[in-house]
Design a protein around this motif. Structure first.
Motif, PDB file in Angstrom:
ATOM      1  N   ALA A 340       0.736  -1.301   0.022  1.00 26.87           N
ATOM      2  CA  ALA A 340      -0.090   0.067  -0.061  1.00 26.87           C
ATOM      3  C   ALA A 340       0.815   1.305   0.004  1.00 26.87           C
ATOM      4  O   ALA A 340       0.414   2.283  -0.742  1.00 26.87           O
ATOM      5  CB  ALA A 340      -0.892  -0.019   1.039  1.00 26.87           C
ATOM      6  N   SER A 341       2.028   1.377   0.489  1.00 28.53           N
ATOM      7  CA  SER A 341       2.966   2.269   0.829  1.00 28.53           C
ATOM      8  C   SER A 341       3.913   2.398  -0.199  1.00 28.53           C
ATOM      9  O   SER A 341       5.106   3.020  -0.064  1.00 28.53           O
ATOM     10  CB  SER A 341       3.558   2.317   2.013  1.00 28.53           C
ATOM     11  N   ASN A 342       3.943   1.462  -1.237  1.00 28.58           N
ATOM     12  CA  ASN A 342       5.031   1.329  -2.359  1.00 28.58           C
ATOM     13  C   ASN A 342       6.219   1.307  -1.935  1.00 28.58           C
ATOM     14  O   ASN A 342       7.335   1.912  -2.529  1.00 28.58           O
ATOM     15  CB  ASN A 342       4.793   2.899  -3.348  1.00 28.58           C
ATOM     16  N   GLN A 343       6.523   0.359  -0.804  1.00 26.45           N
ATOM     17  CA  GLN A 343       7.884   0.208  -0.363  1.00 26.45           C
ATOM     18  C   GLN A 343       8.525  -0.720  -1.597  1.00 26.45           C
ATOM     19  O   GLN A 343       8.025  -1.425  -1.914  1.00 26.45           O
ATOM     20  CB  GLN A 343       7.706  -0.608   0.993  1.00 26.45           C
ATOM     21  N   CYS A 344      10.004  -0.400  -1.380  1.00 20.95           N
ATOM     22  CA  CYS A 344      10.675  -1.274  -2.178  1.00 20.95           C
ATOM     23  C   CYS A 344      10.923  -2.710  -1.941  1.00 20.95           C
ATOM     24  O   CYS A 344      11.441  -2.822  -0.523  1.00 20.95           O
ATOM     25  CB  CYS A 344      12.099  -0.536  -2.739  1.00 20.95           C
ATOM     26  N   TYR A 345      10.778  -3.691  -2.730  1.00 18.33           N
ATOM     27  CA  TYR A 345      11.257  -4.994  -2.284  1.00 18.33           C
ATOM     28  C   TYR A 345      11.738  -5.963  -3.126  1.00 18.33           C
ATOM     29  O   TYR A 345      11.854  -7.041  -3.036  1.00 18.33           O
ATOM     30  CB  TYR A 345       9.884  -5.793  -1.706  1.00 18.33           C
ATOM     31  N   SER A 346      11.842  -5.455  -4.489  1.00 20.79           N
ATOM     32  CA  SER A 346      12.164  -6.071  -5.606  1.00 20.79           C
ATOM     33  C   SER A 346      12.945  -4.991  -6.768  1.00 20.79           C
ATOM     34  O   SER A 346      13.094  -3.823  -6.579  1.00 20.79           O
ATOM     35  CB  SER A 346      11.026  -6.766  -6.409  1.00 20.79           C
ATOM     36  N   LEU A 347      13.700  -5.771  -7.654  1.00 19.87           N
ATOM     37  CA  LEU A 347      14.258  -4.851  -8.336  1.00 19.87           C
ATOM     38  C   LEU A 347      13.376  -4.064  -9.414  1.00 19.87           C
ATOM     39  O   LEU A 347      13.705  -3.097  -9.712  1.00 19.87           O
ATOM     40  CB  LEU A 347      15.184  -5.784  -9.681  1.00 19.87           C
ATOM     41  N   LYS A 348      12.162  -4.665  -9.493  1.00 20.59           N
ATOM     42  CA  LYS A 348      11.107  -3.885 -10.340  1.00 20.59           C
ATOM     43  C   LYS A 348      10.663  -2.616  -9.558  1.00 20.59           C
ATOM     44  O   LYS A 348      10.418  -1.478 -10.146  1.00 20.59           O
ATOM     45  CB  LYS A 348       9.970  -4.558 -10.413  1.00 20.59           C
ATOM     46  N   THR A 349      10.695  -2.619  -8.177  1.00 19.05           N
ATOM     47  CA  THR A 349      10.389  -1.492  -7.444  1.00 19.05           C
ATOM     48  C   THR A 349      11.704  -0.508  -7.122  1.00 19.05           C
ATOM     49  O   THR A 349      11.326   0.401  -6.175  1.00 19.05           O
ATOM     50  CB  THR A 349       9.649  -1.821  -6.145  1.00 19.05           C
ATOM     51  N   LEU A 350      12.744  -1.081  -7.438  1.00 17.03           N
ATOM     52  CA  LEU A 350      14.097  -0.399  -7.194  1.00 17.03           C
ATOM     53  C   LEU A 350      14.091   0.890  -7.889  1.00 17.03           C
ATOM     54  O   LEU A 350      13.689   0.904  -9.001  1.00 17.03           O
ATOM     55  CB  LEU A 350      15.286  -1.267  -7.267  1.00 17.03           C
ATOM     56  N   ALA A 351      14.542   2.156  -7.430  1.00 12.30           N
ATOM     57  CA  ALA A 351      14.760   3.452  -8.323  1.00 12.30           C
ATOM     58  C   ALA A 351      15.559   3.409  -9.263  1.00 12.30           C
ATOM     59  O   ALA A 351      15.755   4.714  -9.821  1.00 12.30           O
ATOM     60  CB  ALA A 351      14.693   4.577  -6.929  1.00 12.30           C
ATOM     61  N   VAL A 352      16.630   2.463  -9.192  1.00 10.78           N
ATOM     62  CA  VAL A 352      17.421   2.503 -10.236  1.00 10.78           C
ATOM     63  C   VAL A 352      17.450   1.349 -10.930  1.00 10.78           C
ATOM     64  O   VAL A 352      16.959   0.026 -10.632  1.00 10.78           O
ATOM     65  CB  VAL A 352      18.860   2.750  -9.833  1.00 10.78           C
ATOM     66  N   ASN A 353      17.935   1.267 -12.404  1.00  9.67           N
ATOM     67  CA  ASN A 353      17.855  -0.028 -13.297  1.00  9.67           C
ATOM     68  C   ASN A 353      19.012  -0.087 -13.814  1.00  9.67           C
ATOM     69  O   ASN A 353      20.101   0.654 -13.797  1.00  9.67           O
ATOM     70  CB  ASN A 353      16.667   0.090 -14.110  1.00  9.67           C
ATOM     71  N   GLY A 354      19.160  -1.229 -14.679  1.00  3.55           N
ATOM     72  CA  GLY A 354      20.295  -1.591 -15.558  1.00  3.55           C
ATOM     73  C   GLY A 354      21.102  -0.459 -16.083  1.00  3.55           C
ATOM     74  O   GLY A 354      22.209  -0.353 -16.308  1.00  3.55           O
ATOM     75  N   GLN A 355      20.174   0.157 -16.759  1.00  3.20           N
ATOM     76  CA  GLN A 355      20.498   1.549 -17.646  1.00  3.20           C
ATOM     77  C   GLN A 355      21.307   2.403 -16.810  1.00  3.20           C
ATOM     78  O   GLN A 355      22.347   3.093 -17.253  1.00  3.20           O
ATOM     79  CB  GLN A 355      19.448   2.038 -18.456  1.00  3.20           C
ATOM     80  N   ASP A 356      20.716   2.624 -15.733  1.00  3.81           N
ATOM     81  CA  ASP A 356      21.326   3.683 -14.961  1.00  3.81           C
ATOM     82  C   ASP A 356      22.770   3.125 -14.338  1.00  3.81           C
ATOM     83  O   ASP A 356      23.541   4.102 -14.276  1.00  3.81           O
ATOM     84  CB  ASP A 356      20.554   3.913 -13.444  1.00  3.81           C
ATOM     85  N   LEU A 357      22.960   2.159 -14.101  1.00  5.89           N
ATOM     86  CA  LEU A 357      24.227   1.561 -13.729  1.00  5.89           C
ATOM     87  C   LEU A 357      25.552   1.580 -15.061  1.00  5.89           C
ATOM     88  O   LEU A 357      26.317   1.883 -14.840  1.00  5.89           O
ATOM     89  CB  LEU A 357      24.176  -0.051 -13.248  1.00  5.89           C
ATOM     90  N   LEU A 358      24.931   1.286 -16.200  1.00  9.75           N
ATOM     91  CA  LEU A 358      25.613   1.454 -17.305  1.00  9.75           C
ATOM     92  C   LEU A 358      26.165   2.959 -17.519  1.00  9.75           C
ATOM     93  O   LEU A 358      27.261   3.129 -17.854  1.00  9.75           O
ATOM     94  CB  LEU A 358      25.032   1.070 -18.560  1.00  9.75           C
ATOM     95  N   ASP A 359      25.002   3.853 -17.380  1.00 12.73           N
ATOM     96  CA  ASP A 359      25.488   5.337 -17.361  1.00 12.73           C
ATOM     97  C   ASP A 359      26.361   5.639 -16.217  1.00 12.73           C
ATOM     98  O   ASP A 359      27.179   6.553 -16.358  1.00 12.73           O
ATOM     99  CB  ASP A 359      24.116   6.121 -17.328  1.00 12.73           C
ATOM    100  N   ALA A 360      26.329   4.755 -15.150  1.00 12.97           N
ATOM    101  CA  ALA A 360      27.336   5.300 -14.092  1.00 12.97           C
ATOM    102  C   ALA A 360      28.737   4.645 -14.288  1.00 12.97           C
ATOM    103  O   ALA A 360      29.609   4.629 -13.448  1.00 12.97           O
ATOM    104  CB  ALA A 360      26.710   4.681 -12.734  1.00 12.97           C
ATOM    105  N   GLY A 361      28.831   4.013 -15.440  1.00 17.65           N
ATOM    106  CA  GLY A 361      30.317   3.569 -15.849  1.00 17.65           C
ATOM    107  C   GLY A 361      30.603   1.973 -15.448  1.00 17.65           C
ATOM    108  O   GLY A 361      31.598   1.559 -15.838  1.00 17.65           O
ATOM    109  N   ILE A 362      29.375   1.345 -15.013  1.00 24.62           N
ATOM    110  CA  ILE A 362      29.562  -0.192 -14.746  1.00 24.62           C
ATOM    111  C   ILE A 362      29.419  -0.848 -16.117  1.00 24.62           C
ATOM    112  O   ILE A 362      28.529  -0.630 -16.559  1.00 24.62           O
ATOM    113  CB  ILE A 362      28.469  -0.561 -13.780  1.00 24.62           C
TER     114      ILE A 362
END
Length: 407
Positions: A340-362
């Motif tokens: 109900a409070s949209n808390q994060c518990y999975s990769l789908k609900t995480l505020a970053v994704n794979g593209q963000d990590l690529l952009d961060a140089g990983i």
């Protein structure tokens, strides 16, 4: 006795009557109507031969469903109605279909071939035909074969399981002679296709009287589900009792089969669909795992199973384990609050994704997944706030550490 017949079915009956043929509604629709239930479909038996049925309904859309066995489907105002010529069945060499049928103009001969007395009733505006005590058996809640049970079951072995299914769904008992014949002929189920057994078994275990039927006729069920032989009567009785709290086929299967390995193979052998197999396997693997009522633990469970499966698991465990009921209720409340409070518990609900990590140089590759899962773990543990800038700063820090190590 008056039965309310839908207008579409009345039209079909009148069409046949107006052309000089007898016609009755028969079988389950009569039974259900007498019991005050709404029939799911309506079947008609008639003295008209198949070609005469087609002629009678030449202004309607018809489907030649099974002309060899006298059946034509007529569509009246979008309702499909199966109309079958009165017939006498020949030998059943394949234990399912008669090798040949003989058409007759006598409804009495047609009703003699029916499986159970409760399904051998016929009705039209002139009244009800009850040759085998079907009304008595409905009133007294009895499943009883028409004629000699051994003959009926040898015509189609699936009738053994149908008897159990009717007793479960209708909350009836089984006539003594019919029950004796069921035990005597249980081996006939070995010749029945698994798909047909699957359909009847599903209806059986969802019936209101499944508990009594599965207990009293467990030897019949063991023919196609031998794994339950390893359960003591007490163990089986407790599982069946616990299943009452569950109104889903998948959940009842999971509760019944847990601890029997391999669950997925058992269900695949019984021709269950892939989704059911996968879900039941996942649930049975986790039934005996503890679920502690704290947010971090529940988030980890949600990440492992997802919401729907965790909710199902909690339902099963509440049904099985009285001592865990209070903790499971708390866990359920925590889970609902997390959602109900949209808390994060999975990769789908995480505020970053794979593209963000690529952009961060990983660099692209396995490290992307490793970092995402590490970040998710930190968020679930409450060590990081699930905000993109916060998570990116943390990821940059991780990357600098890796770069230094590489140097």
């Amino acid at each position: 006795m008056m039965i309310k017949i839908p207008d579409e079915v009345e039209t079909a009956l009148s069409t046949l009557h107006n052309r000089g043929f007898e016609a009755y509604i028969v079988g389950g629709c009569v039974r259900d109507s007498i019991m005050g239930k709404t029939p799911s479909d309506w079947d008609i038996a008639t003295s008209a031969k198949p070609e005469e049925i087609l002629w009678s309904f030449n202004k309607f859309r018809t489907i030649e469903t099974g002309l060899k066995h006298g059946t034509v489907t007529v569509i009246v105002k979008k309702m499909q109605i199966e109309i079958t010529t009165y017939r006498i069945d020949g030998e059943y060499s394949d234990k399912r279909h008669p090798d040949h049928v003989t058409f007759t103009d006598k409804i009495e001969l047609d009703l003699m071939r029916r499986d159970f007395t409760i399904n051998s009733l016929a009705y039209n505006k002139n009244g009800i035909i009850d040759l085998f005590g079907g009304l008595h058996d409905i009133e007294n809640k009895i499943v009883k074969c028409v004629g000699y049970p051994d003959e009926r079951f040898n015509e189609d072995g699936l009738r053994i399981l149908r008897a159990l299914r009717f007793a479960s769904v209708l909350d009836f008992s089984i006539d003594d002679q019919t029950a004796d014949s069921i035990y005597r002929n249980k081996g006939l189920l070995n010749d029945i296709s698994t798909e047909r057994i699957n359909m009847e078994f599903n209806k059986l275990i969802m019936g209101s009287n499944y508990q009594s039927i599965l207990l009293n006729y467990r030897q019949i069920i063991e023919v196609f589900l031998p794994e339950i032989k390893d359960l003591t009567n007490q163990e089986l009785e407790y599982r069946l009792y616990s299943m009452k709290a569950l109104n889903s086929l998948t959940l009842r299967l999971a509760l019944l089969l847990h601890g029997m390995e391999p669950t997925d193979k058992i269900l695949m052998n019984l021709k269950y669909d892939n989704k059911t197999v996968k879900t039941v396997k996942l649930l049975t693997e986790n039934i005996n795992e503890k679920i502690h009522p704290d947010p971090v633990t529940i988030k980890k469970w949600l990440n492992k199973l997802d919401y729907e499966n965790l909710a199902s698991l909690i339902k099963i465990k509440k049904a099985l384990f009285d001592k865990e009921y209070e903790k499971l209720t708390k866990s359920q409340a925590i889970m609902e609050e997390i959602l109900a409070s949209n808390q994060c518990y999975s990769l789908k609900t995480l505020a970053v994704n794979g593209q963000d990590l690529l952009d961060a140089g990983i660099p692209k590759g396995r490290r992307i997944g490793m970092v995402l899962n590490k970040v998710l773990g930190e968020v679930i543990e409450g060590k990081l706030e699930n905000k993109k800038d916060v998570l990116l700063n943390y990821i940059y820090g991780l990357q600098k550490t890796v770069d230094k190590d590489d140097d």
